[in-house]
Design a protein around this motif. Structure first.
Motif, PDB file in Angstrom:
ATOM      1  N   GLY A 293       0.826  -1.207   0.000  1.00 29.11           N
ATOM      2  CA  GLY A 293       0.000   0.000   0.000  1.00 29.11           C
ATOM      3  C   GLY A 293       0.855   1.250   0.000  1.00 29.11           C
ATOM      4  O   GLY A 293       1.679   1.458  -0.900  1.00 29.11           O
ATOM      5  N   GLU A 294       0.673   2.093   1.020  1.00 27.74           N
ATOM      6  CA  GLU A 294       1.430   3.338   1.123  1.00 27.74           C
ATOM      7  C   GLU A 294       2.670   3.184   1.995  1.00 27.74           C
ATOM      8  O   GLU A 294       3.282   4.170   2.377  1.00 27.74           O
ATOM      9  N   GLU A 295       3.042   1.926   2.319  1.00 32.51           N
ATOM     10  CA  GLU A 295       4.219   1.659   3.133  1.00 32.51           C
ATOM     11  C   GLU A 295       5.107   0.627   2.432  1.00 32.51           C
ATOM     12  O   GLU A 295       4.676  -0.056   1.497  1.00 32.51           O
ATOM     13  N   PHE A 296       6.340   0.542   2.858  1.00 35.98           N
ATOM     14  CA  PHE A 296       7.216  -0.531   2.410  1.00 35.98           C
ATOM     15  C   PHE A 296       8.039  -0.994   3.609  1.00 35.98           C
ATOM     16  O   PHE A 296       8.252  -0.248   4.564  1.00 35.98           O
ATOM     17  N   TYR A 297       8.454  -2.255   3.562  1.00 36.25           N
ATOM     18  CA  TYR A 297       9.273  -2.751   4.660  1.00 36.25           C
ATOM     19  C   TYR A 297      10.577  -3.317   4.123  1.00 36.25           C
ATOM     20  O   TYR A 297      10.670  -3.781   2.982  1.00 36.25           O
ATOM     21  N   THR A 298      11.587  -3.246   4.967  1.00 40.99           N
ATOM     22  CA  THR A 298      12.912  -3.790   4.671  1.00 40.99           C
ATOM     23  C   THR A 298      13.279  -4.755   5.785  1.00 40.99           C
ATOM     24  O   THR A 298      13.338  -4.359   6.953  1.00 40.99           O
ATOM     25  N   GLU A 299      13.480  -6.029   5.426  1.00 38.97           N
ATOM     26  CA  GLU A 299      13.861  -7.045   6.398  1.00 38.97           C
ATOM     27  C   GLU A 299      15.335  -7.382   6.220  1.00 38.97           C
ATOM     28  O   GLU A 299      15.779  -7.688   5.105  1.00 38.97           O
ATOM     29  N   VAL A 300      16.094  -7.311   7.304  1.00 45.06           N
ATOM     30  CA  VAL A 300      17.511  -7.682   7.301  1.00 45.06           C
ATOM     31  C   VAL A 300      17.660  -8.924   8.173  1.00 45.06           C
ATOM     32  O   VAL A 300      17.479  -8.859   9.391  1.00 45.06           O
TER      33      VAL A 300
END
Length: 665
Positions: free
Chosen positions: A578-585
């Motif tokens: 949607g209007e967000e994004f996530y970054t997984e490390v």
């Protein structure tokens, strides 16, 4: 003692006066009560000319008042307006256009329909009441069946009506007369309406003994005269007559003449001993008050003590208000300064009372707009609001709180500001120090990455010196240029990461940008033989504080590398939602023990040795994520690895963007 004797003297004197008045009242052979029923109004010259020329006014009667005999209304109004010299004629047809005024029930509907008419003061009132059958004729259980005039009550009011605990089922009639006819025909239990009208129509229908008036007083409606707006002279004359007349006495006299009903104020027999009664009542009230005063004599002293405490408390609050180092000001709901403490007064150093807070602070357009939005938000929501603004190269943390009265209405606003320039500078210096620590950790890897293109350049310089073939020389030049570009990119990435942050908002493609950040760690990744996997289905554009994101990602990657032995796996997953994004490390390192998982974001908390870390990395990561309106979560199992998930908005709102820009040095 003297005060006590003085009280006894006045009591004895008062008793003597009362005794004399009672004696005079009892021994008087005749007693008369006279009332001044009316007084001639003082008309101006224009009004006198109007009366002389008009002599008679025609009054139409609204259909709602049709239960009154025309002769009764004429007699009553003639008594009221006789002092003016005008004769009254009540028109038989209430719709005649030659009426000078109209007698109407002054309710919302009549006022709305007569927007071009003006209403005089009330001549008399109609009272809404409940008429019910005798108790033995009413049903013992269930609801009472009745009738009321249409639009007299709302649906909610009908549902709430009851008599002796029994609800009512009411049908509606077009008028009071129609309501009485329906009640007679259907033998209904009750009738609701104007008691004057219902009483008259019950007599007319011959069922006055079947229903009794409960005198419930559901409502009271004023009966007024209406005059066209253009006829201000007549309106003034009528109003003066109404105000000067004793309407209660005149109504009583008229009722006595036409219906044989005497008004309470003109029944001579009832008030034969009125003076005696008044004296007794007055004496009783006096003694009650006196003994109440004596029994509660300490109340005044206690109240005085409480007032003194309140005054002292107010002074203490004012001392506290002036003693704190915060910049504080009391504002009205529009933001006008009412009062300010000494700290704030010393800061602005100019006349401030009566000015808007933005004028006092001499704010630029953008900060002034944000302060006005804070004021508006606080007044609308009733909750405090805060923001940071730049003023004279200082950063102020502004908080605005509502001040409500006893009823909960916001009467004032409290403006409170603190100079947080030093704190923000310390935070940024701490951030920069952490960057420098990271740069130091990256130095060995970056040096190795730069040596590779330098070695290539050295080799091809030898080629240029020894080879005379132009084609070979051209190829050597191309290789040298590519090596220089590669070394330059590495240096640029390192400089971009290490520069002092200004929290500027920028637009980047997320996959491409993450690749550039990872390139800074290639040396360490190769040294420990760590495989990097980037999972991103599509590259997309993101608007954010780029340098803050770099710091977040660099700290997470560095921690992941430190947690893994050789031949580990580093996975970076990027996804848009949607209007967000996530970054997984994610890493395949040693993991984090469950009992310390809640402490890893605390400042100076670290599991590394003193030479390997200062415990500020994850603390800075957490703060930067919060400032970007994001969220960070961590999941870990000891011996199996750790995953950090950072969720951020794709686009920063414009007001937040302006805030970040105003907060930079």
């Amino acid at each position: 003692m003297k005060a006590r004797k003085k009280e006894v003297f006045f009591i004895c004197l008062f008793l003597a006066v009362i005794f004399l008045m009672l004696f005079y009242s009892i021994t008087s052979e005749t007693f008369h009560v006279s009332f001044k029923a009316d007084q001639k109004p003082e008309l101006n010259e224009r009004e006198l000319v109007f009366v002389e020329q008009k002599k008679q006014i025609n009054i139409a009667v609204d259909e709602e008042l049709g239960f009154f005999p025309d002769t009764f209304l004429k007699e009553f109004m003639s008594r009221v307006f006789e002092p003016s010299g005008l004769e009254i004629k009540v028109l038989e047809n209430s719709r005649e256009e030659d009426a000078d005024a109209a007698l109407v029930v002054a309710n919302e509907d009549s006022r709305a329909k007569s927007s071009d008419m003006i209403f005089t003061a009330a001549l008399f009132q109609l009272t809404g009441s409940l008429f019910v059958k005798a108790e033995d004729e009413l049903p013992e259980t269930g609801s009472l069946k009745g009738v009321c005039v249409k639009d007299q009550f709302t649906k909610e009011e009908k549902r709430s009506l009851s008599y002796n605990g029994q609800g009512m089922q009411l049908e509606e009639a077009a008028s009071a007369q129609e309501a009485v006819k329906i009640a007679k025909k259907k033998h209904l239990d009750c009738i609701l309406g104007e008691q004057e009208a219902i009483t008259g129509y019950l007599k007319e229908a011959g069922i006055q003994n079947r229903y009794q008036n409960t005198y419930a007083d559901f409502y009271k409606s004023n009966v007024c005269l209406t005059v066209h707006q253009s006829n201000q002279t007549l309106y003034s004359i009528l109003n003066q007559c109404i105000h000067e007349a004793d309407l209660q006495i005149l109504m009583g006299q008229t009722q006595e003449q036409w219906f044989g009903i005497a008004d309470s104020l003109v029944q001579k027999e009832r008030y034969k001993d009125v003076t005696t009664l008044l004296i007794i009542v007055f004496a009783a009230v006096f003694f009650t008050f006196f003994f109440y005063y004596q029994s509660n004599k300490n109340l005044y002293n206690e109240l005085t003590a409480r007032m003194n405490q309140l005054t002292a408390s107010k002074k203490e609050m004012q001392t506290t208000f002036n003693g704190v180092s915060y910049y504080m000001a009391e504002l009205d709901p529009n933001g006008i300064v009412i009062d300010m403490n000494k700290a704030f007064l010393g800061y602005v150093r100019n006349e401030s009372i009566g000015k808007h807070i933005t004028e006092v602070l001499e704010l630029a357009e953008n900060p002034a707009l944000r302060i006005r939005e804070l004021l508006k938000k606080t007044e609308q929501t009733g909750y405090g609001a805060s923001d940071e603004i730049t003023l004279k190269r200082n950063i102020l943390e502004v908080n605005i709180f509502p001040i409500s009265n006893i009823k909960g209405k916001i009467e004032k606003l409290l403006f409170m500001a603190e100079d947080v320039t030093g704190e923000r500078m310390a935070e940024r210096q701490m951030l920069q120090d952490n960057k420098m620590i990271a740069v130091g950790q990256l130095a060995a890897g970056v040096a190795h990455e730069i040596r590779n293109p330098l070695g290539i350049i050295r080799n091809y310089c030898y080629v240029l010196k020894t080879m005379k073939d132009e084609e070979t020389q051209a190829q050597a030049v191309q290789v040298i240029e590519k090596s220089v570009d590669a070394a330059g990119n590495i240096i640029d990435n390192l400089l971009n990461f290490s520069r002092i942050s200004k929290k500027m908002i920028g637009s980047v493609y997320i996959r491409e940008h993450i690749d550039s950040v990872i390139s800074l760690n290639k040396g360490l990744l190769k040294k420990k033989q760590i495989t990097v996997s980037i999972q991103c289905e599509e590259d997309f554009e993101v608007e954010m504080a780029v340098e803050s994101f770099d710091m977040i990602l660099m700290n997470l990657i560095t921690n992941a590398i430190d947690a893994m032995e050789e031949e580990g796996q580093l996975t970076i997953a990027i996804c848009k939602e949607g209007e967000e994004f996530y970054t997984e490390v994610s890493d395949t390192g040693t993991g984090i023990e469950e009992d310390i998982l809640d402490d890893i974001f605390n400042p100076f908390f670290t599991t590394k040795s003193s030479t390997q870390g200062n415990g500020l990395g994850l603390y800075i990561v957490y703060n930067e994520v919060q400032k970007m309106n994001g969220e960070i979560k961590v999941s870990s199992r000891s011996g199996q690895g750790t995953t950090f998930k950072v969720t951020l908005p794709i686009q920063v709102r414009m007001e937040e963007k302006g805030k970040n820009e105003q907060g930079k040095f």
